[in-house]
Design an enzyme around this catalytic site. Structure first.
Site, mmCIF file in Angstrom:
data_model
loop_
_atom_site.group_PDB
_atom_site.id
_atom_site.type_symbol
_atom_site.label_atom_id
_atom_site.label_comp_id
_atom_site.label_asym_id
_atom_site.label_seq_id
_atom_site.Cartn_x
_atom_site.Cartn_y
_atom_site.Cartn_z
ATOM 1 N N HIS A 46 -55.330 -14.127 -53.776
ATOM 2 C CA HIS A 46 -55.818 -15.579 -53.745
ATOM 3 C C HIS A 46 -54.960 -16.439 -54.286
ATOM 4 O O HIS A 46 -54.398 -17.603 -53.772
ATOM 5 C CB HIS A 46 -57.230 -15.620 -54.431
ATOM 6 C CG HIS A 46 -57.690 -16.908 -54.462
ATOM 7 N ND1 HIS A 46 -57.509 -17.954 -55.603
ATOM 8 C CD2 HIS A 46 -58.620 -17.690 -53.532
ATOM 9 C CE1 HIS A 46 -58.092 -19.083 -55.602
ATOM 10 N NE2 HIS A 46 -58.606 -19.041 -54.130
ATOM 11 N N ARG A 144 -59.253 -22.601 -43.854
ATOM 12 C CA ARG A 144 -60.270 -21.744 -44.648
ATOM 13 C C ARG A 144 -61.625 -22.510 -44.893
ATOM 14 O O ARG A 144 -61.415 -23.528 -45.357
ATOM 15 C CB ARG A 144 -59.660 -21.089 -45.730
ATOM 16 C CG ARG A 144 -58.320 -20.250 -45.284
ATOM 17 C CD ARG A 144 -57.722 -19.685 -46.667
ATOM 18 N NE ARG A 144 -56.590 -18.698 -46.387
ATOM 19 C CZ ARG A 144 -55.395 -19.314 -46.384
ATOM 20 N NH1 ARG A 144 -55.047 -20.418 -46.764
ATOM 21 N NH2 ARG A 144 -54.550 -18.187 -46.056
ATOM 22 N N ARG A 191 -61.797 -21.425 -39.501
ATOM 23 C CA ARG A 191 -62.270 -20.024 -39.588
ATOM 24 C C ARG A 191 -63.736 -20.040 -40.478
ATOM 25 O O ARG A 191 -63.790 -20.671 -41.489
ATOM 26 C CB ARG A 191 -61.266 -19.027 -40.363
ATOM 27 C CG ARG A 191 -61.772 -17.665 -40.606
ATOM 28 C CD ARG A 191 -60.919 -16.774 -41.582
ATOM 29 N NE ARG A 191 -61.009 -17.143 -42.910
ATOM 30 C CZ ARG A 191 -60.054 -16.720 -43.870
ATOM 31 N NH1 ARG A 191 -59.230 -15.866 -43.513
ATOM 32 N NH2 ARG A 191 -60.292 -17.229 -45.031
ATOM 33 N N GLU A 294 -58.109 -8.024 -37.866
ATOM 34 C CA GLU A 294 -57.924 -7.699 -39.054
ATOM 35 C C GLU A 294 -58.229 -6.176 -39.456
ATOM 36 O O GLU A 294 -57.884 -5.304 -40.381
ATOM 37 C CB GLU A 294 -58.720 -8.356 -40.150
ATOM 38 C CG GLU A 294 -58.436 -9.927 -40.312
ATOM 39 C CD GLU A 294 -59.424 -10.881 -40.833
ATOM 40 O OE1 GLU A 294 -59.142 -11.282 -42.047
ATOM 41 O OE2 GLU A 294 -60.562 -11.091 -40.203
ATOM 42 N N GLY A 316 -54.782 -11.306 -38.828
ATOM 43 C CA GLY A 316 -54.686 -11.443 -40.197
ATOM 44 C C GLY A 316 -54.050 -10.222 -40.953
ATOM 45 O O GLY A 316 -54.538 -9.039 -41.027
ATOM 46 N N ASN A 318 -52.875 -9.654 -43.613
ATOM 47 C CA ASN A 318 -53.030 -9.204 -44.826
ATOM 48 C C ASN A 318 -54.160 -8.029 -44.933
ATOM 49 O O ASN A 318 -53.876 -6.860 -45.588
ATOM 50 C CB ASN A 318 -53.566 -10.269 -45.776
ATOM 51 C CG ASN A 318 -52.757 -11.502 -45.867
ATOM 52 O OD1 ASN A 318 -51.719 -11.654 -45.256
ATOM 53 N ND2 ASN A 318 -53.353 -12.776 -46.095
ATOM 54 N N ASP A 319 -55.188 -8.244 -44.303
ATOM 55 C CA ASP A 319 -56.337 -7.017 -44.314
ATOM 56 C C ASP A 319 -56.119 -5.923 -43.392
ATOM 57 O O ASP A 319 -56.179 -4.899 -43.451
ATOM 58 C CB ASP A 319 -57.615 -7.771 -43.838
ATOM 59 C CG ASP A 319 -58.260 -8.560 -45.122
ATOM 60 O OD1 ASP A 319 -57.979 -8.195 -46.236
ATOM 61 O OD2 ASP A 319 -59.144 -9.061 -45.031
ATOM 62 N N CYS A 366 -52.030 -15.722 -38.712
ATOM 63 C CA CYS A 366 -52.281 -16.731 -39.784
ATOM 64 C C CYS A 366 -52.114 -16.056 -41.070
ATOM 65 O O CYS A 366 -52.275 -16.557 -41.884
ATOM 66 C CB CYS A 366 -53.412 -17.386 -39.591
ATOM 67 S SG CYS A 366 -54.969 -16.347 -39.467
#
Length: 442
Positions: A46, A144, A191, A294, A316, A318-319, A366
């Site tokens: 974050h 977001r 989202r 994700e 996504g 990241n995930d 993204c």
């Protein structure tokens, strides 16, 4: 400081915020900070994501910063090298005027034209107009919702219990309006709310409706979140749908599309879309419904999601990287092997893009991969992604990079075409070799 409550009492404008880890509760104090340092987290945590949007230097995963750095002391945070110096290092402290002048020069240049759309990720609606002007992005690939929930100031379940549904609808609609208006008529992909059960415990009602309700599991990143929550608590999801409808119909901002996050099963998407339709949000030429890719199950079932009616997907990374590699993306102890460039991740992305291209489904990204690794930008372009969405500080750089990659691909295609034409021409020559070049003249 170790809690948002403590930060509220102590942090002043321009202070260095030093803490273990941030979540959406910290945003008001992150905006005051001159720099941010956290003990935990990686490049996709974050603090790393929000600080880039706010343009604040940030170092994450420092491990012992909260022990070694003392309140009231002066430090210089060099986020580029990941080093914190005691005292003020003048050659590293750039005047704000220089930064603003550099940005003004970049904005003054006409945007480079690319075949691939370059979108921007946004968390905080207040900065949307500034980002739109400075980046000249082709739209918002990820808006977001989590920070909109913070602006309401209460857990959504508590709001409903108190009869405050309209307060949430109005607050979300206003935030979405700010972004959609700043970028109009370019698309804004909103989202839906994807807060993990541990992220809003400090909100009034958080303890009761998350912890006491049994929603806070041992690993919230793979727990009660995403599309699954919409099916279990459709009344909250409906409030978001009504906010979207208000922006599109009352404000006339038809450039707002939606994206369903952390979809594990096709059934979740189908049910979520059904709720949207019941709230007056029907797919059409000016209203697209995307999903986030994700979860590995989404990769393996992408053909079924296409059949279920998705208009687009956004990776996504990241995930997706976390779940394919089995690595907690917020755990600093394993960050050295967390890598979005891993072949397994790239193979998963390539498969999804191929299937989507075959069926005319839009593909975007993204996650942080394109913002962190230029080679991933080239990977997405070569695979055929239709857009790339990056952090605000990377839009201009990414656009220039994409333009150069697209030029390189065109030259490669021309070279291949010339080669095929040459082969075809050789095939038409007389077999007696009468038209071949005389060896003695070489």
């Amino acid at each position: 400081v170790f809690s948002p409550e403590e930060a509220a009492k102590e942090i002043q404008k321009g202070d260095i915020l030093v803490t273990k880890m941030t979540n959406p509760d910290w945003v008001p104090y992150m905006r005051l900070a001159g720099a941010i340092v956290t003990d935990e987290g990686g490049m996709t945590c974050h603090a790393a994501i929000v600080s880039r949007e706010l343009g604040i230097p940030c170092i994450v995963g420092a491990r012992e910063a909260t022990k070694l750095m003392k309140s009231g002391e002066t430090y210089t945070v060099d986020a580029r090298s990941g080093v914190i110096y005691e005292g003020r290092v003048e050659e590293l402290v750039k005047p704000a005027e220089e930064e603003r002048a550099a940005a003004a020069v970049a904005v003054a240049q006409a945007p480079v034209v690319t075949g691939t759309k370059i979108y921007v990720n946004i968390s905080i609606p207040d900065v949307a107009e500034k980002i739109a002007k400075e980046t000249q992005a082709d739209g918002v690939g990820l808006l977001r919702a989590e920070h909109l929930m913070l602006s309401v100031g209460k857990h959504p379940r508590l709001l409903i219990e108190e009869g405050g549904e309209q307060k949430m609808i109005d607050a979300f609609a206003e935030g979405i309006r700010q972004v959609a208006q700043a970028f109009y008529p370019k698309p804004v992909v909103y989202r839906f709310l994807d807060f993990k059960p541990d992220e809003f415990l400090s909100l009034p009602g958080g303890e009761k409706y998350e912890k006491e309700a049994g929603h806070v599991g041992p690993n919230p990143l793979i727990g009660y979140r995403g599309a699954f929550r919409y099916i279990k608590e459709p009344d909250i999801f409906r409030l978001e749908c009504r906010a979207i409808k208000k922006v599109r119909e009352e404000y006339g901002l038809k450039n707002v599309w939606v994206m369903v996050p952390f979809v594990r099963r096709v059934e979740e998407f189908v049910q979520a879309k059904k709720i949207m339709e019941e709230e007056g949000l029907k797919q059409g030429p000016d209203f697209k419904v995307w999903i986030m890719v994700e979860v590995p199950s989404t990769v393996l079932l992408i053909d079924k999601f296409v059949e279920a009616g998705i208009d687009g997907v956004s990776f996504g990374t990241n995930d997706l990287t976390m779940l394919i590699l089995g690595i907690d993306r917020d755990d600093a102890a394993v960050q050295e092997i967390y890598d979005e460039r891993n072949l397994a991740v790239r193979r998963a992305i390539s498969h999804v893009i191929r299937v989507c291209k075959k069926h005319g489904v839009t593909t975007s990204v993204c996650g942080q991969a394109p913002s962190n690794y230029p080679e991933m930008v080239e990977f997405f372009i070569r695979e055929g992604a239709t857009s790339i969405s990056v952090n605000p500080d990377k839009v201009i750089e990414t656009r220039n990079l994409v333009a150069s990659i697209e030029r390189k691909l065109m030259l490669e295609e021309l070279a291949n075409l010339r080669k095929r034409l040459d082969n075809l021409e050789r095939g038409r020559r007389p077999e007696d070799g009468s038209l071949d070049w005389a060896p003695e003249l070489d």
